[in-house]
Write a protein that holds these residues in place. Structure first.
Motif, PDB file in Angstrom:
ATOM      1  N   PHE A  32      56.978  34.143 -31.917  1.00 50.07           N
ATOM      2  CA  PHE A  32      56.003  35.083 -33.304  1.00 50.07           C
ATOM      3  C   PHE A  32      56.836  34.252 -34.947  1.00 50.07           C
ATOM      4  N   ALA A  33      57.660  34.447 -34.448  1.00 53.37           N
ATOM      5  CA  ALA A  33      58.467  33.246 -36.383  1.00 53.37           C
ATOM      6  C   ALA A  33      57.049  32.463 -36.321  1.00 53.37           C
ATOM      7  N   ALA A  34      57.341  31.206 -35.571  1.00 55.98           N
ATOM      8  CA  ALA A  34      55.678  30.165 -35.766  1.00 55.98           C
ATOM      9  C   ALA A  34      54.638  30.862 -36.380  1.00 55.98           C
ATOM     10  N   ARG A  35      54.222  32.060 -35.679  1.00 56.38           N
ATOM     11  CA  ARG A  35      52.759  32.735 -36.008  1.00 56.38           C
ATOM     12  C   ARG A  35      53.004  33.674 -37.201  1.00 56.38           C
ATOM     13  N   ASN A  36      54.429  34.179 -38.128  1.00 53.59           N
ATOM     14  CA  ASN A  36      54.614  34.499 -39.009  1.00 53.59           C
ATOM     15  C   ASN A  36      53.940  33.674 -39.910  1.00 53.59           C
ATOM     16  N   ASN A  37      54.947  32.544 -39.710  1.00 54.28           N
ATOM     17  CA  ASN A  37      54.235  31.232 -40.999  1.00 54.28           C
ATOM     18  C   ASN A  37      52.824  31.222 -41.139  1.00 54.28           C
ATOM     19  N   LEU A  38      52.420  30.323 -40.106  1.00 51.29           N
ATOM     20  CA  LEU A  38      51.067  30.884 -39.817  1.00 51.29           C
ATOM     21  C   LEU A  38      50.102  31.560 -40.697  1.00 51.29           C
ATOM     22  N   ARG A  39      50.884  33.139 -40.633  1.00 51.05           N
ATOM     23  CA  ARG A  39      49.950  33.794 -41.153  1.00 51.05           C
ATOM     24  C   ARG A  39      50.321  34.072 -42.974  1.00 51.05           C
ATOM     25  N   ALA A  40      50.878  33.745 -42.818  1.00 51.43           N
ATOM     26  CA  ALA A  40      51.925  33.416 -44.460  1.00 51.43           C
ATOM     27  C   ALA A  40      50.994  32.487 -45.479  1.00 51.43           C
ATOM     28  N   MET A  41      50.223  31.159 -44.579  1.00 49.69           N
ATOM     29  CA  MET A  41      49.571  29.936 -45.173  1.00 49.69           C
ATOM     30  C   MET A  41      48.870  30.584 -46.190  1.00 49.69           C
ATOM     31  N   LYS A  42      48.744  29.249 -47.514  1.00 51.03           N
ATOM     32  CA  LYS A  42      47.303  30.084 -48.316  1.00 51.03           C
ATOM     33  C   LYS A  42      46.075  27.972 -47.899  1.00 51.03           C
ATOM     34  N   LYS A  43      44.699  29.283 -48.563  1.00 53.86           N
ATOM     35  CA  LYS A  43      44.561  27.887 -48.703  1.00 53.86           C
ATOM     36  C   LYS A  43      44.868  26.817 -49.988  1.00 53.86           C
ATOM     37  N   GLY A  44      44.715  25.269 -49.694  1.00 50.64           N
ATOM     38  CA  GLY A  44      46.008  24.395 -50.423  1.00 50.64           C
ATOM     39  C   GLY A  44      47.239  23.993 -50.048  1.00 50.64           C
ATOM     40  N   ASP A  45      47.768  25.083 -49.546  1.00 48.42           N
ATOM     41  CA  ASP A  45      49.359  24.769 -49.502  1.00 48.42           C
ATOM     42  C   ASP A  45      49.656  23.544 -48.800  1.00 48.42           C
ATOM     43  N   ARG A  46      50.283  22.454 -49.191  1.00 56.36           N
ATOM     44  CA  ARG A  46      50.424  20.994 -48.116  1.00 56.36           C
ATOM     45  C   ARG A  46      51.328  21.342 -46.731  1.00 56.36           C
ATOM     46  N   VAL A  47      50.560  20.348 -45.738  1.00 54.66           N
ATOM     47  CA  VAL A  47      51.914  20.212 -44.678  1.00 54.66           C
ATOM     48  C   VAL A  47      52.536  18.869 -44.238  1.00 54.66           C
ATOM     49  N   LEU A  48      53.257  18.758 -43.661  1.00 52.43           N
ATOM     50  CA  LEU A  48      53.985  17.800 -43.324  1.00 52.43           C
ATOM     51  C   LEU A  48      53.761  17.588 -42.278  1.00 52.43           C
ATOM     52  N   TYR A  49      52.805  16.652 -41.457  1.00 47.49           N
ATOM     53  CA  TYR A  49      52.481  16.808 -39.900  1.00 47.49           C
ATOM     54  C   TYR A  49      54.054  16.216 -39.090  1.00 47.49           C
ATOM     55  N   TYR A  50      54.345  16.828 -38.479  1.00 43.26           N
ATOM     56  CA  TYR A  50      55.921  16.065 -37.114  1.00 43.26           C
ATOM     57  C   TYR A  50      55.430  15.621 -35.896  1.00 43.26           C
ATOM     58  N   HIS A  51      55.102  14.116 -35.811  1.00 47.96           N
ATOM     59  CA  HIS A  51      55.028  13.866 -34.051  1.00 47.96           C
ATOM     60  C   HIS A  51      56.454  14.243 -33.488  1.00 47.96           C
ATOM     61  N   GLU A  54      58.117  12.457 -28.925  1.00 47.83           N
ATOM     62  CA  GLU A  54      57.484  10.977 -29.308  1.00 47.83           C
ATOM     63  C   GLU A  54      57.819  10.662 -29.989  1.00 47.83           C
ATOM     64  N   GLY A  55      58.541  10.197 -31.483  1.00 45.11           N
ATOM     65  CA  GLY A  55      58.144   9.455 -31.944  1.00 45.11           C
ATOM     66  C   GLY A  55      59.346  10.295 -33.255  1.00 45.11           C
ATOM     67  N   LEU A  56      59.278  11.530 -33.054  1.00 45.15           N
ATOM     68  CA  LEU A  56      60.655  12.099 -34.136  1.00 45.15           C
ATOM     69  C   LEU A  56      59.941  11.886 -35.690  1.00 45.15           C
ATOM     70  N   ALA A  57      59.150  12.336 -36.051  1.00 44.48           N
ATOM     71  CA  ALA A  57      58.888  10.979 -37.527  1.00 44.48           C
ATOM     72  C   ALA A  57      57.800  12.350 -38.339  1.00 44.48           C
ATOM     73  N   VAL A  58      58.192  12.130 -39.527  1.00 44.01           N
ATOM     74  CA  VAL A  58      56.710  12.662 -39.814  1.00 44.01           C
ATOM     75  C   VAL A  58      56.452  11.944 -40.812  1.00 44.01           C
ATOM     76  N   VAL A  59      54.368  12.252 -40.174  1.00 47.92           N
ATOM     77  CA  VAL A  59      53.939  10.668 -40.063  1.00 47.92           C
ATOM     78  C   VAL A  59      52.764  11.012 -41.272  1.00 47.92           C
TER      79      VAL A  59
END
Length: 137
Positions: A32-51, A54-59
Motif C-alpha cells: 500500500f505504501a509503494a502504491r501510494n507513492n506510484l499514485r503520487a508520481m507525476k509526468k516528468g518526475d525523475r526516478v532512480l533505478y535500483y538493482h 543482486e547488485g544492491l546499487a542504483v544503476v
C-alpha cells in the motif's frame, strides 16, 4: 518535480532490459505504501533505478512518462502502475553500502524501509546520488 527510487531484481527486470524495452509499465506492486507513492508520481518526475538482491546499487535514472493507471496484471482497482522510460545509466553504480555509510542518506526510504519497492527521494539526495554515479542529465 519530485524524485523517486524504484527497485527491481536484475534477474527479474534489469536496467539493461529496461533500456532495450525503451519504456515499461511499473507493474506488480502490492504494497500500500509503494502504491501510494506510484499514485503520487507525476509526468516528468525523475526516478532512480535500483538493482535489489543482486547488485544492491542504483544503476540509472528514469523518467515518469505516464501517471498512474489501473495495473493490467490485476482486476483489483486498488493497484496502479506508472510508465517509465530510461534516461541515463550510471557510469559508477552507487552501492547500498555507500549510501548507508553517508549520513546524508540516513532518512532515505531505501535505508529506513529497505523492503519498500517505490519510495520518495529528496532533491538533494537525488542530486548527490546522480553525482556519485557520474550521470549528467
Amino acid at each position: 518535480m519530485n524524485y523517486w527510487l524504484v527497485k527491481s531484481e536484475p534477474s527479474v527486470y534489469s536496467w539493461d532490459q529496461f533500456v532495450k524495452d525503451k519504456k515499461t509499465a511499473w507493474e506488480g506492486v502490492r504494497n500500500f505504501a509503494a502504491r501510494n507513492n506510484l499514485r503520487a508520481m507525476k509526468k516528468g518526475d525523475r526516478v532512480l533505478y535500483y538493482h535489489s538482491n543482486e547488485g544492491l546499487a542504483v544503476v540509472g535514472v528514469a523518467e515518469v512518462v505516464k501517471e498512474s493507471y489501473q495495473d493490467p496484471t490485476t482486476d483489483d482497482p486498488n493497484w496502479v502502475v506508472v510508465d517509465l522510460k530510461p534516461l541515463k545509466a550510471f557510469v559508477n553504480p552507487v552501492t547500498l553500502a555507500q549510501l548507508k555509510s553517508d549520513k546524508d542518506f540516513a532518512d532515505m526510504g531505501l535505508i529506513r524501509i529497505g523492503r519498500l519497492s517505490v519510495s520518495p527521494v529528496s532533491e538533494p539526495q537525488f542530486n548527490k546520488i546522480l553525482n556519485m554515479g557520474g550521470a549528467k542529465l
